[in-house]
Scaffold this motif. Structure first.
Motif, short mmCIF file in Angstrom:
data_model
loop_
_atom_site.label_atom_id
_atom_site.label_comp_id
_atom_site.label_asym_id
_atom_site.label_seq_id
_atom_site.Cartn_x
_atom_site.Cartn_y
_atom_site.Cartn_z
N SER A 169 0.84 -1.20 0.00
CA SER A 169 0.00 0.00 0.00
C SER A 169 0.87 1.24 0.00
O SER A 169 2.04 1.20 0.41
CB SER A 169 -0.94 0.01 1.21
N GLY A 171 0.70 5.82 0.34
CA GLY A 171 -0.05 7.03 0.67
C GLY A 171 0.82 8.24 0.44
O GLY A 171 2.05 8.13 0.34
N TYR A 182 1.18 9.37 9.88
CA TYR A 182 0.61 8.53 8.83
C TYR A 182 0.06 7.22 9.38
O TYR A 182 -0.78 6.59 8.74
CB TYR A 182 1.68 8.23 7.77
N HIS A 185 -3.54 6.48 9.13
CA HIS A 185 -4.12 6.31 7.80
C HIS A 185 -3.72 4.99 7.15
O HIS A 185 -4.00 4.77 5.97
CB HIS A 185 -3.70 7.47 6.89
N GLU A 187 -3.73 1.28 5.78
CA GLU A 187 -4.81 0.40 5.31
C GLU A 187 -4.81 -0.84 6.19
O GLU A 187 -4.24 -1.88 5.84
CB GLU A 187 -4.59 0.05 3.84
#
Length: 303
Positions: A169, A171, A182, A185, A187
């Motif tokens: 993932s 971001g 972070y 946030h 996943e």
């Protein structure tokens, strides 16, 4: 090795196999009133092929297509149409990476998290720069990168990879946002019941406790030198494992020009980052199919 059409044919086969569950009969993801010249899956495959070959400029890509490969791509759309559709299809690019990760590392329970600067312009141009400011919540900012010992202006890409190096993932945050912020946030559905190895930038007792209690995610980081009374599970083996993401960042900067930016909007920049990450996964998957070392990215398209 560098024939664009040959590699396009190779990559579109992988894209179709990874997105077969959401692909319609006409090779599109959406029902169009007027059928486009190139199908959605062809747009996705062309974007992945270009990034895999180190062609990160759409201007250069279309110049090569029209001068050298026009007979191979007779239904080529205009460049602006290609750009708009590539941005619209960025979620499908991420799904390809997700599907490849599940294929290569189906039972992975150890991951690595780190960040890398994504500058959008040179320092002397900061005061005049107007690009990538379309989202007031994620704006380009000035920051200092300690590892590189330099200031830059732009964003920060947060990346989670498996122990084998496959992207899981990603971001984007403003450059001045601390790495630890972070963590909220992440996943978490992809990472539950797992261990995440990170550096001191993600050190936070509150977040570590919350991730473990709420999502069954064990975040392991080294301690700072002045934290003498706190116990740690960090050991030299974790340091060795974490080098995998540092090597991947170096490969992406060298082969995929990660820090060279042509995007003018935040959506365009994020689509570009998604394409680069997914192209890494595609190259790894080609090596996986051919029984070659997974992370020999430069050799993948030569097989």
């Amino acid at each position: 090795m560098h024939n664009l059409k040959t590699n396009f044919d190779k990559i579109i086969g992988i894209a179709k196999s990874m997105l077969s569950d959401v692909l319609l009969e006409d090779d599109n993801f959406f029902n169009y009133k007027n059928k486009p010249k190139m199908s959605d899956i062809e747009i996705v495959a062309l974007a992945l092929t270009a990034e895999s070959l180190g062609i990160d400029s759409e201007n250069l890509l279309f110049s090569k297509l029209r001068s050298e490969f026009l007979s191979d791509f007779p239904r080529l759309p205009d460049r602006s149409n290609y750009n708009r559709r590539r941005k619209r299809l960025q979620d499908y690019l991420v799904w390809i990476s997700d599907s490849i990760a599940k294929t290569i590392s189906p039972d992975e329970n150890q991951f690595i998290l780190d960040s890398i600067p994504v500058p959008i312009c040179a320092n002397p141009r900061i005061s005049r720069s107007k690009i990538c400011k379309d989202d007031p919540e994620v704006m380009p900012k000035r920051s200092y990168h300690a590892s590189h010992k330099s200031h830059y202006y732009g964003f920060k890409m947060q990346l989670v990879i498996s122990k084998k190096g496959v992207p899981i993932s990603l971001g984007m945050t403003s450059a001045n946002v601390h790495d630890v912020q972070y963590l909220q946030h992440l996943e978490k559905d992809k990472l539950s019941d797992s261990e995440i190895i990170a550096d001191k930038g993600y050190l936070s007792l509150g977040y570590q406790t919350s991730l473990f209690e709420n999502d069954r995610i064990r975040l392991v980081t080294p301690l700072r030198a002045n934290m003498k009374r706190r116990e740690t599970t960090w050991n030299p083996n974790y340091r060795y494992v974490r080098k995998r993401i540092e090597t991947l960042f170096s490969q992406m900067c060298d082969q995929l020009y990660l820090k060279r930016n042509y995007a003018k909007t935040l959506n365009g920049l994020f689509a570009r980052m998604c394409t680069k990450i997914s192209s890494v996964a595609v190259l790894q998957y080609i090596n996986f199919l051919n029984g070659k070392p997974l992370n020999h990215l430069k050799h993948a398209l030569g097989n």
